[in-house]
Structure formats: C-alpha cells, structure tokens
Design an enzyme around this catalytic site. Sequence first.
Site, short mmCIF file in Angstrom:
data_model
loop_
_atom_site.label_atom_id
_atom_site.label_comp_id
_atom_site.label_asym_id
_atom_site.label_seq_id
_atom_site.Cartn_x
_atom_site.Cartn_y
_atom_site.Cartn_z
N SER A 152 0.87 -1.18 0.00
CA SER A 152 0.00 0.00 0.00
C SER A 152 0.90 1.22 0.00
O SER A 152 2.08 1.13 0.40
CB SER A 152 -0.85 -0.01 1.27
OG SER A 152 -1.44 1.27 1.49
N TYR A 165 -2.99 -1.31 10.40
CA TYR A 165 -2.89 -1.51 8.95
C TYR A 165 -1.56 -0.99 8.41
O TYR A 165 -0.83 -1.69 7.68
CB TYR A 165 -4.06 -0.79 8.26
CG TYR A 165 -4.11 -0.98 6.76
CD1 TYR A 165 -4.73 -2.09 6.20
CD2 TYR A 165 -3.54 -0.04 5.91
CE1 TYR A 165 -4.78 -2.26 4.83
CE2 TYR A 165 -3.58 -0.20 4.54
CZ TYR A 165 -4.20 -1.32 4.00
OH TYR A 165 -4.24 -1.49 2.64
C1 BGC Z 1 -6.26 1.45 1.97
C2 BGC Z 1 -7.41 2.30 1.49
C3 BGC Z 1 -6.96 3.73 1.27
C4 BGC Z 1 -5.70 3.79 0.43
C5 BGC Z 1 -5.13 5.19 0.33
C6 BGC Z 1 -5.12 1.59 0.98
O1 BGC Z 1 -4.06 0.76 1.33
O2 BGC Z 1 -6.68 0.08 2.07
O3 BGC Z 1 -8.46 2.27 2.45
O4 BGC Z 1 -7.98 4.45 0.61
O5 BGC Z 1 -4.71 2.94 0.98
O6 BGC Z 1 -5.06 5.85 1.57
#
Ligand code: BGC
Length: 267
Positions: A152, A165
Amino acid sequence: MNQKLKDQIALVTGADSGIGKGVALELAKEGARVVVNYHHNKVAADEVVTEIKALGGEAIAFQADVSKEPEVLAMFTETIKQYGTIDILINNSGLQKDSKFVDMSLADWQMVIDINLTGQFLCSREAAKEFIRRGVVDTKSRAAGKIICMSSVHEVIPWGGHVNYATSKGGVMMLMKSMAQELAPHKIRVMGIGPGAIQTPINKAAWETPEALQKLLKLVPYNRIGLPEDIGKLATWLVSDEADYITGTTTFIDGGMTLYPGFADNG
Ligand code: BGC
C-alpha cells in the site's frame, strides 16, 4: 495473440473481490491458470471463476484463511495436485480494522497483522519451496517463480486511525525485500505493489458519495480514483519476463498520492 503468461499457474489470495479479483482477471487474460483463493464468499469466488472461463481461461476457487498454516498448506497441496506446480503467487488478502490508537483492541491489532503480514509469510514460504524444488522451466519463464506482495502507499505514508494496517504494510515491505534478497540466487523474483486509493469495498466510505470522493481526490494529484484493473495490469507485467530484471522493490501505483500533495502550494 501472444499471451505473456501462457501456461503459468498463478495463485491469487483474496481474489473474490477488489484488487485481487482485478489481478486474477488480468492474469487469466494473459494465459495464466488461476487459483482464486477466498475466505468466506464462495459465491463471489465462483463468479470470478466463471468470468475467467468466459474469457477462454482456466480457474478454480479454493477456500482458505491465509493466516492459518494448515489451510495454507492444504491450498498449496491442492494447487499442485490440480495443476502440477505453481509459477506465480499474488499475496493480496488484506483487511482493515480501523480505530483510534488508544481505543485499538488487541484482537483488531492481531487480526490485521495475521491476515496482512503473517498470511503473506505463510503463502510465500510454500510458494518458494515449490519454486526451488522445480527450478526454472525456460519454455514458461526466465524465473523459477514470481511473488507479488500487495502492499500500500501506507508502507511509507504513516496513517493515524489505522495504525495496525500501516504497521502491517511496513512489515510487508521488509518481508518482500528480505525474501527478494535471499531468494534471488534461486531465480525467484519478489516484488511489492503499493496501491493508493483504488475503488474497492475496503475503502467504500472514501468514494461512495461525491463529497467523500472530492475530499479523497485532494490527496491524488492525478485527480482520479484507481481501478482494480490498473493494479491487475501492473501485476501482470511485473510477473512477466518483460520485467525479468525487477526484484526487491515496490512499485507505487497511486496517481501521485506519495508525492506529498499537501506541499503543492504550501510549505
Ligand atoms: C487502503 C485504502 C486507502 C488507500 C489510500 C489503501 O491501502 O486500504 O483504504 O484508501 O490505501 O489511503
């Protein structure tokens, strides 16, 4: 048409929705046979299999919780039984359990680390064993195997309210790089993909109303939300021989979200 991944076997975790589904479909278009892993939504996984078959491809659905070792082992045994081997692993399963840091329960911390990070460890270990056992089959690919770790932008952008996360994704980055270093002599490539805001169920609240979308797009210089197929096309290219010299690095695919957009007219 010359398909980039003809006859290769790909396992995509969490392929019943969102980015995983987008990746599974694009891999199939390039000739890969796809194991569509899902956690609980069998109907959705079967639909992905049907869509792949409608494209002239080949796929099966397989239920497994990627954080549970016996389930992961069973999934790899079945994949190899069905298709003989595996060439591509897409570690995609992931979830969010958001809360303020001081309110975060141990259960929500643990679940996110288990699925997003430990799941990638377990699946990668099993894939790497098979890649090493089998070695390079040069009619299929220059590499003995390819692993994508779905990360991410939050492997580098800190994210308050989502500490579990962001921590899991920072861990995914080091898992990916350390595996890449250790496995490169075996001709195994390991790569990260760092999506920004992609229109999927995980972040529905951030795009489902025009107001929310407008707010989100302030963080995206390129001024559009990403689509699962954007990620699918990148993943397909990264695991193809066209990207044979790429290993150990994350490709961000985020419309510029990692460019500190708040500084564009400030600072
Ligand atoms: C998350 C999303 C978020 C995006 C940008 C992703 O890894 O799961 O919820 O919109 O990152 O912030």
